[in-house]
Design a protein around this motif. Structure first.
Motif, PDB file in Angstrom:
ATOM      1  N   ASP A   3       1.291  -1.132   0.153  1.00 43.56           N
ATOM      2  CA  ASP A   3      -0.087  -0.194   0.002  1.00 43.56           C
ATOM      3  C   ASP A   3       0.755   0.870  -0.264  1.00 43.56           C
ATOM      4  O   ASP A   3       0.757   2.331   0.306  1.00 43.56           O
ATOM      5  N   GLN A   4       2.234   0.841  -0.760  1.00 42.88           N
ATOM      6  CA  GLN A   4       3.139   2.421  -0.076  1.00 42.88           C
ATOM      7  C   GLN A   4       2.682   3.222  -1.365  1.00 42.88           C
ATOM      8  O   GLN A   4       2.191   2.810  -2.335  1.00 42.88           O
ATOM      9  N   PRO A   5       3.028   4.348  -1.263  1.00 41.01           N
ATOM     10  CA  PRO A   5       2.736   5.410  -2.619  1.00 41.01           C
ATOM     11  C   PRO A   5       4.177   4.478  -3.992  1.00 41.01           C
ATOM     12  O   PRO A   5       4.788   4.100  -3.776  1.00 41.01           O
ATOM     13  N   ARG A   6       2.968   5.341  -5.153  1.00 39.64           N
ATOM     14  CA  ARG A   6       4.443   4.715  -5.793  1.00 39.64           C
ATOM     15  C   ARG A   6       4.892   6.070  -7.097  1.00 39.64           C
ATOM     16  O   ARG A   6       3.250   6.543  -7.321  1.00 39.64           O
ATOM     17  N   GLN A   7       5.516   6.039  -7.980  1.00 42.95           N
ATOM     18  CA  GLN A   7       5.869   6.708  -8.798  1.00 42.95           C
ATOM     19  C   GLN A   7       4.786   6.637 -10.368  1.00 42.95           C
ATOM     20  O   GLN A   7       4.876   5.763 -10.375  1.00 42.95           O
ATOM     21  N   ARG A   8       4.395   7.359 -10.822  1.00 46.34           N
ATOM     22  CA  ARG A   8       3.611   7.459 -11.880  1.00 46.34           C
ATOM     23  C   ARG A   8       4.171   7.753 -13.189  1.00 46.34           C
ATOM     24  O   ARG A   8       4.533   8.566 -12.941  1.00 46.34           O
ATOM     25  N   ILE A   9       4.252   7.513 -14.015  1.00 41.46           N
ATOM     26  CA  ILE A   9       4.626   7.710 -15.299  1.00 41.46           C
ATOM     27  C   ILE A   9       3.842   9.309 -15.809  1.00 41.46           C
ATOM     28  O   ILE A   9       2.821   8.517 -16.642  1.00 41.46           O
ATOM     29  N   VAL A  10       4.293  10.074 -16.271  1.00 41.42           N
ATOM     30  CA  VAL A  10       3.547  10.875 -17.026  1.00 41.42           C
ATOM     31  C   VAL A  10       4.399  11.496 -19.112  1.00 41.42           C
ATOM     32  O   VAL A  10       5.740  11.547 -18.562  1.00 41.42           O
ATOM     33  N   ARG A  11       3.530  10.912 -19.700  1.00 38.74           N
ATOM     34  CA  ARG A  11       4.212  11.336 -20.888  1.00 38.74           C
ATOM     35  C   ARG A  11       3.906  12.931 -20.724  1.00 38.74           C
ATOM     36  O   ARG A  11       3.156  13.475 -20.791  1.00 38.74           O
TER      37      ARG A  11
END
Length: 59
Positions: free
Chosen positions: A3-11
Motif C-alpha cells: 500500500d506504499q505510494p508509487r511513482q507514476r509515469i507521465v508522458r
C-alpha cells in the motif's frame, strides 16, 4: 500487494523521455554511503585480479 505510494509515469508531449511523479517523503538528493557503510578501498574479492586482466574478445 503493498500500500506504499508509487511513482507514476507521465508522458510529455514533444519529449523523448517520460517524467516520473514525486512520491511523498522522497528526496531528490542521491544516497551517498557514509564512510562506515562503504567498502574499504583495498577490499577485493576472489575474482578481482582475473576480472582486471580479462579483455573482451572484440578488443
Amino acid at each position: 500487494m503493498t500500500d506504499q505510494p508509487r511513482q507514476r509515469i507521465v508522458r510529455v508531449a514533444g519529449a523523448r523521455r517520460a517524467k516520473l511523479t514525486a512520491v511523498e517523503g522522497a528526496t531528490s538528493e542521491p544516497h551517498i554511503p557514509s564512510e562506515r557503510t562503504a567498502a574499504p578501498k583495498d577490499a577485493s574479492g576472489p575474482n578481482d585480479e582475473r576480472m582486471l586482466r580479462d579483455v573482451p574478445p572484440h578488443y
